[in-house]
Design a protein around this motif. Structure first.
Motif, short mmCIF file in Angstrom:
data_model
loop_
_atom_site.label_atom_id
_atom_site.label_comp_id
_atom_site.label_asym_id
_atom_site.label_seq_id
_atom_site.Cartn_x
_atom_site.Cartn_y
_atom_site.Cartn_z
N ILE A 85 0.88 -1.17 0.00
CA ILE A 85 0.00 0.00 0.00
C ILE A 85 0.91 1.22 0.00
CG2 ILE A 85 -1.88 1.18 1.19
CD1 ILE A 85 -2.60 -1.47 2.49
N ASN A 86 1.27 1.67 -1.16
CA ASN A 86 2.31 2.69 -1.30
C ASN A 86 1.77 4.07 -1.65
OD1 ASN A 86 1.59 1.66 -3.87
ND2 ASN A 86 3.47 2.47 -4.76
N CYS A 87 0.46 4.29 -1.49
CA CYS A 87 -0.08 5.62 -1.75
C CYS A 87 -1.29 5.86 -0.86
CB CYS A 87 -0.46 5.78 -3.22
SG CYS A 87 -1.68 4.59 -3.80
N VAL A 88 -1.56 7.11 -0.56
CA VAL A 88 -2.68 7.47 0.30
C VAL A 88 -4.01 7.34 -0.44
CG1 VAL A 88 -3.71 9.30 1.70
CG2 VAL A 88 -1.21 9.01 1.64
N GLU A 89 -4.05 7.79 -1.67
CA GLU A 89 -5.25 7.71 -2.48
C GLU A 89 -4.89 7.35 -3.92
OE1 GLU A 89 -7.26 11.38 -3.24
OE2 GLU A 89 -5.45 12.56 -2.85
N ARG A 90 -5.80 6.70 -4.58
CA ARG A 90 -5.59 6.32 -5.98
C ARG A 90 -5.88 7.52 -6.87
NH1 ARG A 90 -5.44 0.79 -7.16
NH2 ARG A 90 -5.80 -0.56 -5.35
N LEU A 91 -4.93 7.84 -7.71
CA LEU A 91 -5.09 8.93 -8.66
C LEU A 91 -5.21 8.35 -10.06
CD1 LEU A 91 -2.39 11.36 -7.25
CD2 LEU A 91 -4.87 11.47 -6.90
N PRO A 92 -5.75 9.08 -11.01
CA PRO A 92 -5.83 8.59 -12.40
C PRO A 92 -4.43 8.26 -12.92
CG PRO A 92 -7.18 10.54 -12.11
CD PRO A 92 -6.38 10.40 -10.85
N LEU A 93 -4.37 7.27 -13.82
CA LEU A 93 -3.08 6.86 -14.36
C LEU A 93 -2.36 8.01 -15.05
CD1 LEU A 93 -3.69 3.28 -15.83
CD2 LEU A 93 -2.43 3.93 -13.77
N ALA A 94 -3.12 8.95 -15.59
CA ALA A 94 -2.50 10.09 -16.27
C ALA A 94 -1.61 10.89 -15.33
CB ALA A 94 -3.58 10.99 -16.88
#
Length: 380
Positions: A68-77
């Motif tokens: 789990i290496n990020c706080v929130e999922r962002l768009p791939l762009a």
């Protein structure tokens, strides 16, 4: 610097593990297919595997500490840089360079964006060299372009997907400039490959040697030694398995090994047309230049077993006389030194015969046995 050292060290460790696992099977494959062990084929394969591991680890390492290496999922762009030649602006931003003034170019040596560009070019440069080795003609440069592009795309997709979903978010940027630099590196490697391949036999010359070796009736020294290695290991394994059922003492276990070895390299080839289990693995068989194959195999067995017997006598004597003094001590030391001396001489002899290739091993010379390639015998 650790960003480069750690992946290389990881590649060395993984490569060492692969080498341990595949060296013997690779040797068996070469002896069975070509009848000899090609150093240059092995060298090219080994260096390619090591390079591939190094390139892959340089791309994916270091890994995030947690899946789990990020706080929130962002768009791939958000994790993609899709503007071609963005590296020019990056270099310009990190260093004050006037592209029309060569005097300002010295600042490139202190510019991280320039280092990254050079690294990405060099990353697939060796791949271009290997492609040129496989497809020698200049017109095959398109292969370097296509293969380099798709290998680079594989690296970028691996980063973009977070090792294909293993991590919740990408931990490196997908960069179109990396695609351009990697592909350029592969093409440059293809173009400059002759500078690196001038001291390595060409693929066509190795194929000519394969054809020449396939016509030889006598097996190579390496094939015969590998077959003997398999026979000895098989004898030790079988003897060890039999010893576990009878709870034999040390001397009885050694005696069981010699009996098993006798069956392996004397009895089996007598009833199996000169082929031991090890000979079957590397596709060779034994014949004799003397009158009787059985006598030759027996003499060969004695010559192979004698060094073992000398070592056993030395070990048994040490155990039988625990408090040696005076002449007894001198005798035991001499016996141990003789055992070590004979072992060293045999190792030197085997290595020398492998290098010389034309002369037989001592046990073949003494017994009059000759190792022949099995497939050649089938043609007769």
């Amino acid at each position: 610097m650790s960003a480069y050292v750690t992946p290389i060290v990881s590649a060395i460790l993984v490569f060492a593990a692969i080498a341990i696992l595949v060296t013997v099977p690779w040797a068996v494959y070469q002896y069975r297919k070509y009848g000899y062990y090609s150093f240059w084929k092995s060298f090219m394969l080994a260096t390619f595997i090591f390079y591939s591991l190094s390139a892959f680890f340089l791309v994916i390492l270091p890994l995030p500490e947690s899946r789990i290496n990020c706080v929130e999922r962002l768009p791939l762009a958000h994790y993609m840089q899709t503007t071609p030649f963005q590296f020019i602006a990056d270099i310009q931003r990190e260093a004050t360079i006037n592209w029309s003034s060569l005097a300002t170019y010295k600042q490139l040596a202190k510019t991280p964006a320039f280092y990254q560009l050079i690294f990405n070019v060099l990353l697939l440069f060796p791949l271009g060299v290997y492609i040129r080795y496989m497809w020698k003609q200049k017109r095959n440069v398109w292969r370097a372009f296509v293969i380099g592009f798709f290998i680079s795309l594989f690296f970028e997709v691996t980063q973009l997907t977070g090792l294909y979903g293993f991590y919740t978010c990408p931990y490196r940027l997908f960069d179109v400039d990396d695609l351009l630099a990697n592909t350029t590196g592969a093409v440059l490697g293809f173009a400059l490959a002759p500078l690196f391949l001038m001291f390595i036999p060409s693929k066509s010359s190795l194929q000519i040697r394969d054809a020449a070796m396939s016509e030889k009736r006598e097996a190579t020294r390496g094939a015969e030694l590998l077959a003997l290695f398999f026979d000895i290991i098989a004898s030790q394994v079988i003897a060890g398995m039999l010893a576990t059922f009878g709870n034999q003492q040390w001397f009885e276990q050694q005696l069981l090994f010699f009996v098993t070895l006798f069956v392996m390299i004397v009895v089996i080839p007598l009833v199996n047309h000169g082929r031991t289990l090890g000979a079957l693995v590397v596709k060779i068989r034994y014949e004799t230049i003397q009158r009787t194959l059985g006598i030759s195999l027996l003499k060969r067995y004695i010559a192979i077993a004698l060094p073992y017997i000398l070592g056993i006598i030395s070990s048994m004597t040490d155990a039988a006389v625990p408090n040696e003094t005076g002449w007894t001590l001198i005798f035991l030391i001499s016996l141990n030194l003789l055992s070590v001396f004979v072992t060293v001489i045999i190792i030197i002899h085997l290595v020398w015969r492998l290098l010389r290739r034309t002369k037989p091993f001592y046990f073949d010379h003494y017994s009059g046995t000759v190792a022949l390639r099995q497939e050649r015998m089938k043609k007769k």
